[in-house]
Design a protein around this motif. Structure first.
Motif, short mmCIF file in Angstrom:
data_model
loop_
_atom_site.label_atom_id
_atom_site.label_comp_id
_atom_site.label_asym_id
_atom_site.label_seq_id
_atom_site.Cartn_x
_atom_site.Cartn_y
_atom_site.Cartn_z
N VAL A 28 1.04 -1.16 -0.17
CA VAL A 28 0.11 -0.05 0.20
C VAL A 28 1.03 1.28 -0.02
O VAL A 28 1.98 1.14 0.92
CB VAL A 28 -0.99 -0.01 1.26
CG1 VAL A 28 -1.89 1.10 1.32
CG2 VAL A 28 -1.82 -1.21 1.36
N ALA A 29 0.62 1.93 -0.96
CA ALA A 29 1.46 3.26 -1.11
C ALA A 29 1.00 4.59 -1.16
O ALA A 29 -0.25 4.31 -1.70
CB ALA A 29 2.39 3.32 -2.19
N GLY A 30 1.34 5.82 -0.63
CA GLY A 30 0.94 6.79 -0.90
C GLY A 30 0.92 7.87 0.32
O GLY A 30 1.79 7.51 1.03
N LYS A 31 -0.06 8.67 0.86
CA LYS A 31 -0.01 9.36 1.89
C LYS A 31 -0.85 8.67 2.57
O LYS A 31 -1.98 8.31 2.69
CB LYS A 31 -0.52 10.92 1.73
CG LYS A 31 -0.35 11.66 3.02
CD LYS A 31 -0.93 13.16 2.50
CE LYS A 31 -2.24 13.27 2.79
NZ LYS A 31 -2.92 14.73 2.48
N PHE A 32 -0.24 8.46 4.09
CA PHE A 32 -0.95 7.89 5.11
C PHE A 32 -1.26 8.89 6.25
O PHE A 32 -0.35 9.54 6.74
CB PHE A 32 -0.19 6.61 5.58
CG PHE A 32 -0.06 5.46 4.66
CD1 PHE A 32 -0.81 4.29 4.84
CD2 PHE A 32 0.77 5.76 3.70
CE1 PHE A 32 -0.62 3.42 4.14
CE2 PHE A 32 0.87 4.70 2.86
CZ PHE A 32 0.39 3.41 2.90
N THR A 33 -2.31 8.79 6.93
CA THR A 33 -2.54 9.44 8.20
C THR A 33 -2.42 8.40 9.26
O THR A 33 -3.17 7.29 9.25
CB THR A 33 -4.09 10.15 8.32
OG1 THR A 33 -3.98 11.00 6.99
CG2 THR A 33 -3.99 10.82 9.31
N TYR A 46 -2.51 7.23 13.31
CA TYR A 46 -3.34 7.28 14.55
C TYR A 46 -2.89 6.32 15.53
O TYR A 46 -2.17 5.09 15.04
CB TYR A 46 -4.93 7.03 14.36
CG TYR A 46 -5.30 8.26 13.50
CD1 TYR A 46 -6.01 9.28 13.95
CD2 TYR A 46 -5.49 7.64 12.07
CE1 TYR A 46 -6.71 9.99 13.16
CE2 TYR A 46 -6.38 8.79 11.21
CZ TYR A 46 -6.43 9.92 11.61
OH TYR A 46 -7.15 10.80 10.93
N TYR A 106 -4.42 11.23 16.59
CA TYR A 106 -3.62 11.63 15.53
C TYR A 106 -2.40 11.63 15.68
O TYR A 106 -1.86 12.38 16.70
CB TYR A 106 -4.24 12.85 14.98
CG TYR A 106 -3.42 13.23 13.86
CD1 TYR A 106 -3.66 13.05 12.36
CD2 TYR A 106 -2.51 14.46 14.07
CE1 TYR A 106 -3.19 13.54 11.41
CE2 TYR A 106 -1.79 14.80 12.99
CZ TYR A 106 -1.90 14.42 11.77
OH TYR A 106 -1.25 14.89 10.70
N ALA A 160 0.11 2.94 -6.17
CA ALA A 160 -0.56 2.86 -4.65
C ALA A 160 -0.92 1.43 -4.58
O ALA A 160 -1.17 0.98 -3.24
CB ALA A 160 -1.92 3.39 -4.94
#
Lengths: 424, 260
Positions: B73-78, B80, B86, B142
């Motif tokens: 899985v690739a990209g921008k991760f948020t 928590y 957060y 992604a």
């Protein structure tokens, strides 16, 4: 003392099923019913229901110099509130005395006529609400692509993927211009062809007020009962599952809050692939963290289920090859999934879209539970003729007052603009 | 008491086997975050023996444990914390449990996967076009790199119809593979017809339920006064032709009552 009238006796018969209406209404076989009214907090008055949302973290983190250094200022969590106001829906059923007399060989036949109307009426009311649940909050059920000026309309699914799918025979509808600024009036659908995507509309008298010649291509079809410019209607799936950066969601501006935009993947007209399903679900993971993804449900029409089956990674038909494995069938019976996500199918769903929904974030704000419309314990009402005397018919209504809410649009995702398989 | 660094075995019943073979029965200090298991070799080799291998000498079907199955899985991760606090946003490519959306408990299942040839994922160009995500000035694939040796996709989670765990058994695996192959062989028109028939059956069930609910609430026989004869003779029709017939294999019929 005057004799008991038939109207009174029929009212008694219908009351027998009164407490069963919610059971029929709340069945989980449509999206609308799957969105539950939960707990006491959703019992609302005419004031807005408020849904507090924790949107952004607060606090100022940093390294500090304790030798007289400046510690800077602080900040707090950003909260906002989404608001929901219930709206009312009604479903009127009218039966003429002739219908009743036609089955009036015994008293039991009269009961059966009432039963038939309650059952059909409730099924149709739920279906109408379910159709409405597919919309984007403005109540638009179909887009007119061609109008001949005398009531024959074409609503192609190339403009609105649902074509005429959200309309039904004998439905009374409202017509608006393309900007939803002008309400052209109402009309009644007297013919509908789901394959050809055409409807025929009449007007005049009880059938409506629209001037048929005024209906033009690009006009919009909404349910009867909406009023004024830019009407607010049921907040359907396309209202809450929306990736737009403009417009409002429950009175919050999408432009200001990316947090309320639903992750999406635009298939660009291509056929469904396993990669698209992963992309759509991964977007929720990325937005909410690995543990933030709840129990999802894949909501789609038959078309996309068919497309998924074409990929050959699902068990679609379980026959019995031999006696020894017969019992195993029971283990997997009735559990259709899409990449492990339970499927919920609806013939009303947008055939070019798959929505991944976490139903724990959806609910209904209910002001009035489903019931018969009642005045002074009377639920059956006489119809009056043009002379002012009684007409040989009677009326009853199902009513409910509610609105659909969602407390976290980012807990779902959707794939849009999918190709439809041939033959649908 | 197990000691730090010691390798222990956790069974499904949460009992702990120590390296010396004894069972630790005290209150475990460790919280089990995830279980990892490998498919028993005999199960996989049985599948391979029956179905053969793909053109890259990999299995056509395979059984994996949910937590063991990772994917890109690739990209921008948020990010928590476990408590939902957060933490940060970060960019990158990570190997994560592929079916993590099934939840922690949902990953504690055996899963059957089928091999997909590379061409079934489309061309490399199409893959890159479809899965490229742009975040700021960065580009990500992604779903990771193009699967040039094919990939494995989920066929069935091994759980019962209520979602409970099912132990891995060869018979179940064989049955699922058979069912998947039968499904794949269905012609498109047949598939459409079957889906539509399913919908019609569902609709009929709904109508029947509405009818039952109404009958359940309505008075018996529509409220009409009714009486019946207990132990009424069945299988014969009696007709009274004359009074002479009484007692001669014929029963009198009552007004408003027919006996069949």
């Amino acid at each position: 003392m005057a004799a008991m009238t038939n109207t009174q006796s029929v009212a008694l018969q219908l009351e027998k099923v009164r407490n069963k209406l919610p059971l029929l209404y709340e069945r989980d076989d449509v999206l609308f019913a799957a969105i539950k009214a939960r707990g006491e907090v959703e019992r609302v008055s005419t004031r807005n229901m408020r849904i507090p949302l924790k949107l952004r973290p607060g606090g100022k983190y940093g390294q500090a110099d304790m030798d007289g250094g400046d510690l800077g200022r602080g900040s707090g969590t950003t909260y906002d509130v989404a608001t929901v106001t219930p709206i009312f829906f009604r479903f009127g059923i009218e039966i003429t005395k002739l219908v009743e007399y036609a089955t009036n060989s015994s008293e039991k036949a009269v009961a059966n006529a009432a039963k038939k109307e309650v059952i059909e009426g409730m099924a149709q009311f739920r279906a109408a609400l379910d159709k409405h649940t597919q919309t984007s909050g403005n109540g638009v059920l179909a887009n007119v692509t061609t109008s001949d000026g005398v009531g024959n309309l074409v609503c192609l699914n190339t403009v609105n993927p649902q074509g005429v799918q959200l309309l039904y025979f004998n439905q009374k509808v409202s017509f608006y211009d393309a900007t939803l600024a002008t309400n052209r009036g109402t009309g009644t659908i007297t013919a509908i062809d789901y394959t050809a995507q055409t409807i025929t509309v009449i007007t005049g008298g009880n059938d409506g007020t629209v001037v048929l010649a005024n209906i033009v291509a690009t006009d919009l079809i909404l349910p009867d009962g909406v009023t004024g410019a830019n009407p607010t209607s049921l907040f359907g799936i396309k209202y809450h599952q929306n990736s737009a950066a403009t417009g409002t969601w429950l009175n919050m501006n999408r432009a200001n809050f990316p947090e309320i935009r639903t992750p999406t993947f635009n298939a660009g007209g291509a056929a469904l692939t396993t990669g698209m399903v992963r992309l759509a679900i991964n977007k929720i993971k990325k937005a909410l963290g690995l543990n933030g993804v709840g129990k999802l449900m894949a909501y789609c029409n038959l078309e996309q289920e068919h497309q998924y089956e074409q990929l050959g990674v699902t068990i679609t038909s379980i026959a019995t090859p031999s006696g020894t494995v017969r019992d195993l069938e029971l283990l997997f019976e009735g559990k259709k999934t899409m990449a492990g996500v339970p499927l919920m199918l609806s013939i009303n769903a947008d055939p070019t879209r798959i929505d991944f929904l976490d139903m724990t974030h959806w609910g209904r704000a209910v002001m009035q539970d489903i019931d018969y419309f009642e005045i002074g314990n009377q639920t059956i009402f006489p119809v009056y003729g043009s002379s002012g005397g009684l007409a040989a018919a009677y009326l009853f209504y199902f009513v409910t007052g509610m609105q659909i809410w969602n407390d976290s649009p980012r807990n779902g995702s959707f794939i849009s603009n999918l190709e439809k398989p041939a033959g649908y | 008491m197990p000691i730090m660094g010691e390798i222990i075995t956790l069974n499904r019943d949460r009992s702990i086997y120590l390296p010396d073979g004894s069972v630790y029965t005290g209150r475990p200090r460790a919280q089990v975050l995830k279980e990892v298991h490998e498919c028993p070799p005999e199960v996989q080799s049985q599948i391979n023996r029956k179905l053969g291998l793909n053109r890259f000498d990999g299995p056509l079907y395979r059984v994996v444990w949910g937590w063991n199955r990772l994917d890109w899985v690739a990209g921008k991760f948020t990010r928590y914390s476990d408590d939902g606090v957060y933490l940060r946003e970060e960019y990158g490519s990570f190997l994560e449990p592929k079916y993590s959306y099934m939840g922690r408990e949902g990953l504690n299942r055996w899963m059957l996967e089928r091999w997909y040839a590379p061409e079934e994922y489309g061309s490399r160009e199409a893959w890159e076009f479809e899965t490229t995500e742009i975040e700021g000035d960065r580009e990500f694939q992604a779903l990771g790199p193009y699967p040039d040796r094919g990939g494995y996709e989920l066929v069935q989670v091994m759980q019962d119809s209520t979602g409970d765990f099912i132990q891995l058994e060869q018979e179940i695996v064989d049955y699922l593979i058979w069912a998947c192959e039968v499904s794949r062989e269905q012609r498109e028109s047949k598939r459409k017809q079957r889906l539509e028939e399913e919908q019609e059956r569902e609709e009929a069930k709904r109508r029947a339920l509405y009818s039952d609910v109404f009958d359940d609430a309505a008075p018996a026989f529509g409220g009409v006064p009714n009486s019946t004869q207990a132990n009424a003779p069945k299988g014969q029709v009696y007709k009274l032709d004359s009074l002479k017939d009484i007692g001669k294999n014929k029963a009198p019929s009552m007004p408003g009552m027919s006996v069949a």
